[in-house]
Structure formats: C-alpha cells, structure tokens
Motif scaffolding. Structure first.
Motif, PDB file in Angstrom:
ATOM      1  N   GLU A  47       0.842  -1.200   0.000  1.00 20.64           N
ATOM      2  CA  GLU A  47       0.000   0.000   0.000  1.00 20.64           C
ATOM      3  C   GLU A  47       0.876   1.247   0.000  1.00 20.64           C
ATOM      4  O   GLU A  47       1.741   1.418   0.857  1.00 20.64           O
ATOM      5  CB  GLU A  47      -0.935   0.036   1.208  1.00 20.64           C
ATOM      6  N   LEU A  48       0.637   2.118  -0.966  1.00 20.64           N
ATOM      7  CA  LEU A  48       1.311   3.408  -1.024  1.00 20.64           C
ATOM      8  C   LEU A  48       0.507   4.405  -0.191  1.00 20.64           C
ATOM      9  O   LEU A  48      -0.697   4.560  -0.388  1.00 20.64           O
ATOM     10  CB  LEU A  48       1.407   3.885  -2.478  1.00 20.64           C
ATOM     11  N   GLY A  49       1.180   5.077   0.749  1.00 14.70           N
ATOM     12  CA  GLY A  49       0.463   5.956   1.666  1.00 14.70           C
ATOM     13  C   GLY A  49      -0.370   5.160   2.647  1.00 14.70           C
ATOM     14  O   GLY A  49      -1.561   5.406   2.814  1.00 14.70           O
ATOM     15  N   ILE A  50       0.270   4.225   3.337  1.00 19.25           N
ATOM     16  CA  ILE A  50      -0.458   3.283   4.198  1.00 19.25           C
ATOM     17  C   ILE A  50      -1.108   3.964   5.393  1.00 19.25           C
ATOM     18  O   ILE A  50      -2.103   3.474   5.934  1.00 19.25           O
ATOM     19  CB  ILE A  50       0.489   2.143   4.649  1.00 19.25           C
ATOM     20  N   GLY A  51      -0.565   5.092   5.831  1.00 17.48           N
ATOM     21  CA  GLY A  51      -1.184   5.852   6.910  1.00 17.48           C
ATOM     22  C   GLY A  51      -1.361   5.059   8.189  1.00 17.48           C
ATOM     23  O   GLY A  51      -0.448   4.366   8.651  1.00 17.48           O
ATOM     24  N   THR A  52      -2.550   5.123   8.759  1.00 20.57           N
ATOM     25  CA  THR A  52      -2.837   4.466  10.034  1.00 20.57           C
ATOM     26  C   THR A  52      -3.323   3.028   9.866  1.00 20.57           C
ATOM     27  O   THR A  52      -3.696   2.388  10.844  1.00 20.57           O
ATOM     28  CB  THR A  52      -3.879   5.260  10.827  1.00 20.57           C
TER      29      THR A  52
END
Length: 247
Positions: A47-52
């Motif tokens: 995931e690109l920009g997996i965040g929280t």
C-alpha cells in the motif's frame, strides 16, 4: 511531493477520528482489493500511503501479506499502536518512489492519495516505479474522482463531512483548471477550537490516467464505478481503475 503533508504530521492522532470514510466504504474497499488479489499472481501486497492502516490491517486479517510506504512517521506510529500493526513491514519515505524491498502481486493507493502527487511528472514517476516492483501479471489499483464531478462539487460550497468522532467537519473544494489542480479545505471544530486543514491535489481524467499508465508499461485491465465493484458508466461520479503489468 513534499516529505509529508502537514495533516499527516500535525493531525496523526486525530486522523482516524476526522478523515476515516464510513465503515461501509472501508469494508467495500477491502473486499474488492482482496478479490483482485485472488486474480493476481501469488505474492504480497504493497500500500502506497499506508497511513494508520485503515485498509492494510483488515486485509492482513484476511490472510494477505501486507507491506506499506508512508512519509509520515506519526501516521505509522498510529498504525503500530493497533492490533497487528507491528506485523506489517513499512518503509518511511515518499510513496511515489516505491522504495521498498521485494516485488508484489498488488500495489494499491486509496482515498485519492495518488493525486496528492501534484504534477503529471510525479504521477508518471510513481506509476513507473510501481510497475518495476510488480510481479509479471501484477496489478496496480487506484481510486479517483472524475474531473467533471469535482467541478460540480466545487460549485456547491462547503459540505459537511461524516466523521467517526462526531466532531463537526466541513469541506470546501476549489478547482484550478489552469494548473489541473484542486484544493480541499477542511474546517474542524474540536473541543471548541477551530482548525483549518488544506490538501492540494492534481486531478486527471480516466483517459489521461490510462495514457500515463501505458507510458509506465501498464495496461488497463478493468475499471469500476466505485469500490463496491459496480460497472463504470456515464452516471458514475467516481472510479476504481485496475492496471496490469503484462506477463
């Protein structure tokens, strides 16, 4: 792209409260990505920009091997604090560079995050780097607004945003056609304080996305009218595009 958007640094501890889409949207996103992974070569997902971890954690709970990239350490710390968050390998850095070890069956980016890359050059760079990390027959998946729908929404003024916490949030979009960009301004009222968050995006039509993907060596496999998997039609106001690296 800057190292990390301001909201990802300053608001990480409130991100899930203020910017998490409805549960039904998350469930549909996870289900479609899981189904697409079943049609891809055997291998992990990135995931690109997996965040929280809103999407990655439930996918991992379904038995998928998940990896991620994010520029904001504060967001990743929120991921790590959740059950299963310590089991996901995450690289800290610009997601458009796709600097993460290994090759992947599916690389995906959700919630419009791809368009926080605010130039065509940066978007093509991301697609090219992703293609280099895909297994033959692997998939690159992203979601996007349609420019025509963005324009209509921008003319509607401030709109309320549903939040998990119940804090009042409104969003105002402004279109900048000369630069093919738009901004989303959020006003959040929390404990009597008002906070303003601005996020900039570069929008692209489905046709331009297909051309950029082709430049990166990817081809369109299918396009849906949303994460529910409905067909993409003239009445769609959103799309999920699935690109494939030819085997």
């Amino acid at each position: 792209m800057p190292p990390s958007p301001d909201y990802a640094v300053d608001l990480a501890d409130h991100y899930d409260d203020w910017f998490t889409p409805p549960t039904a949207t998350t469930d549909a996103t996870v289900a479609l990505l899981d189904r697409l992974a079943s049609t891809a070569p055997e291998g992990p997902m990135l995931e690109l920009g997996i965040g929280t971890g809103r999407i990655a954690l439930p996918l991992a709970a379904r038995g998928r091997e998940l990896h991620g990239i994010d520029a904001a350490k504060a967001m990743v710390e929120q991921l790590r604090a959740k059950s299963g968050g310590g089991d996901i390998a995450v690289s800290i850095g610009d997601f458009s560079d796709v600097q993460h070890e290994g090759r992947f069956a599916v690389i995906y980016v959700v919630n419009g995050t791809f368009f926080e890359l605010t130039s065509q050059e940066a978007q093509i760079h991301c697609l090219t780097r992703a293609a280099a990390r895909l297994l033959p027959g692997g998939l690159f998946v992203l979601d996007a607004h349609l420019p025509e729908v963005l324009a209509v929404g921008a003319g509607a003024g401030s709109q309320p945003v549903q939040t998990a916490s119940g804090d009042p949030v409104t969003r105002t979009r402004r279109i900048h056609p000369t630069t093919q960009r738009y901004t989303s301004d959020y006003k959040v009222v929390h404990n009597g304080d008002v906070r303003h968050i601005r996020v900039a995006f570069r929008y692209a039509s489905p046709g331009e996305l297909d051309l950029m993907a082709a430049t990166a060596g990817l081809r369109l496999r299918e396009r849906f009218g949303g994460w529910s998997g409905v067909p993409f039609t003239d009445s769609s106001n959103y799309h999920v595009s699935v690109y494939e690296l030819p085997a």
